[in-house]
Design a protein around this motif. Sequence first.
Motif, PDB file in Angstrom:
ATOM      1  N   ARG A   1       4.107 -11.952   9.541  1.00 55.00           N
ATOM      2  CA  ARG A   1       4.561 -11.119  10.668  1.00 55.00           C
ATOM      3  C   ARG A   1       6.008 -10.679  10.502  1.00 55.00           C
ATOM      4  NH1 ARG A   1       5.721 -13.780  16.429  1.00 55.00           N
ATOM      5  NH2 ARG A   1       7.637 -14.257  15.276  1.00 55.00           N
ATOM      6  N   ASP A   2       6.889 -11.611  10.143  1.00 51.54           N
ATOM      7  CA  ASP A   2       8.316 -11.324  10.156  1.00 51.54           C
ATOM      8  C   ASP A   2       8.831 -10.743   8.844  1.00 51.54           C
ATOM      9  OD1 ASP A   2       8.295 -12.295  12.716  1.00 51.54           O
ATOM     10  OD2 ASP A   2       9.025 -14.289  12.170  1.00 51.54           O
TER      11      ASP A   2
ATOM     12  N   GLY B   1       6.859  -8.797   6.823  1.00 52.83           N
ATOM     13  CA  GLY B   1       6.202  -7.517   6.600  1.00 52.83           C
ATOM     14  C   GLY B   1       5.490  -7.434   5.269  1.00 52.83           C
TER      15      GLY B   1
ATOM     16  N   PRO C   1       9.856  -5.909  12.533  1.00 51.68           N
ATOM     17  CA  PRO C   1       9.593  -7.130  13.297  1.00 51.68           C
ATOM     18  C   PRO C   1      10.659  -7.387  14.354  1.00 51.68           C
ATOM     19  CG  PRO C   1      10.421  -7.662  11.110  1.00 51.68           C
ATOM     20  CD  PRO C   1      10.217  -6.189  11.141  1.00 51.68           C
TER      21      PRO C   1
ATOM     22  N   GLY D   1       5.557  -7.098  14.609  1.00 46.75           N
ATOM     23  CA  GLY D   1       5.728  -7.208  13.173  1.00 46.75           C
ATOM     24  C   GLY D   1       4.419  -6.847  12.488  1.00 46.75           C
TER      25      GLY D   1
ATOM     26  N   ASP E   1       6.991 -19.206  13.722  1.00 47.79           N
ATOM     27  CA  ASP E   1       7.060 -17.924  14.439  1.00 47.79           C
ATOM     28  C   ASP E   1       8.227 -17.870  15.418  1.00 47.79           C
ATOM     29  OD1 ASP E   1       6.229 -19.667  16.407  1.00 47.79           O
ATOM     30  OD2 ASP E   1       4.542 -18.437  17.090  1.00 47.79           O
TER      31      ASP E   1
END
Length: 382
Positions: free
Chosen positions: A85-86, A88, A111, A116, A364
């Motif tokens: 997610r963070d 990419g 993100p 993200g 996360d």
Amino acid sequence: MRNGMVRGAVVAAALLLAGCSAEPAGGRPAGPTSPPGTASGGPTASPTAPPAKGAVTVSGEVAKGLESPWGVAPLPDGDLLVASRDKGTISRVDVKTGKSAVIGEVPGVAPAGEGGLLGLALSPSFASDRMVYAYFTTESDNRIARLRYDEQRPPGQQLGAPDTVFRGIPKGLVHNGGRIAFGPDKMLYVGTGETGDTGLAQDKTSLGGKILRMTPDGEPVHGNPEADSVVYSYGHRNVQGLAWDRDRRLWAAEFGQQAWDELNLIEPGGNYGWPEAEGKAGKAGFKDPVAQWKTDEASPSGIAWAAGSVWMAGLKGERLWRIPLAGATPVAEPEAFLTGKYGRLRTVVALGGDRLLLVTSETDRRGSPEAGDDRILTLTVR
């Protein structure tokens, strides 16, 4: 404090995964283009209901040391594509060795907060087109793009340029939805959030707080509730779990606010109540959930169907929920497993039969990561 950390042999996990895929690369059996559960693709007779009490065994650890894993897409050979997610990026996890290698970065990912690089899905024609679909947050919106995966290119450069198939989904620091999946009808289903702007969920002209149904090219599907619209259901707060059962019914998990998280049986055109109703409100015109939880017991993200039950990952609840079903009706109260053992749980993937993948979400920025986090586990369930 988490305990009971299971580090099963990666080789054993690979053996579990190697024979798991009786389904095509898109992850669902082929079917007609009408919505699941409609006259031309209706449910079949359900088998005997599952037992009231289930069981979960952690049978292996496929990978560890992952950063903010979110979407997961099993490849035909059993290896996994995993979205960060963070960062990419999309990585390939070798289930035989447990090693993870970045295959490429998705351009344009921005993100922030809960946004993200989120959901992943393989094209229903992956064997021939090699397309990977990704849902991600940009500076202006949430969108879906497909990228060609070419293993012959140099490491880290194996993703082609993104072809945006759908854009304009509202974005926010919270409630970005993000789960995507191809259904039994080979159409793309998308869970979105209302970004904290509660009014979007009841506004059928907005894409926020909805489940969307579209062709692989991002077009509305003939048979959607409204012509020329991709909106399939509305009145959702933040949908992050999508799964189909044996009878092709669509289930979705979504976050409540301060009262009730929900597992919903999705009907085309259904209004699921947010923000006018939360949980089993019994209000006219709104669909009540099939099951509900206090938000500190769940905060659900991914779901999967296996062994006659829906399995639901809990973030704040730090547990895996089992909801045993006879058709669309629970046969017993939801049952919790792995409570507190692995921290926040993000994604569940059905591998066929009684096997699941479970992805943790301690990195996360809302978890308390320990050595080895985040990880992907293999489960045997009943």
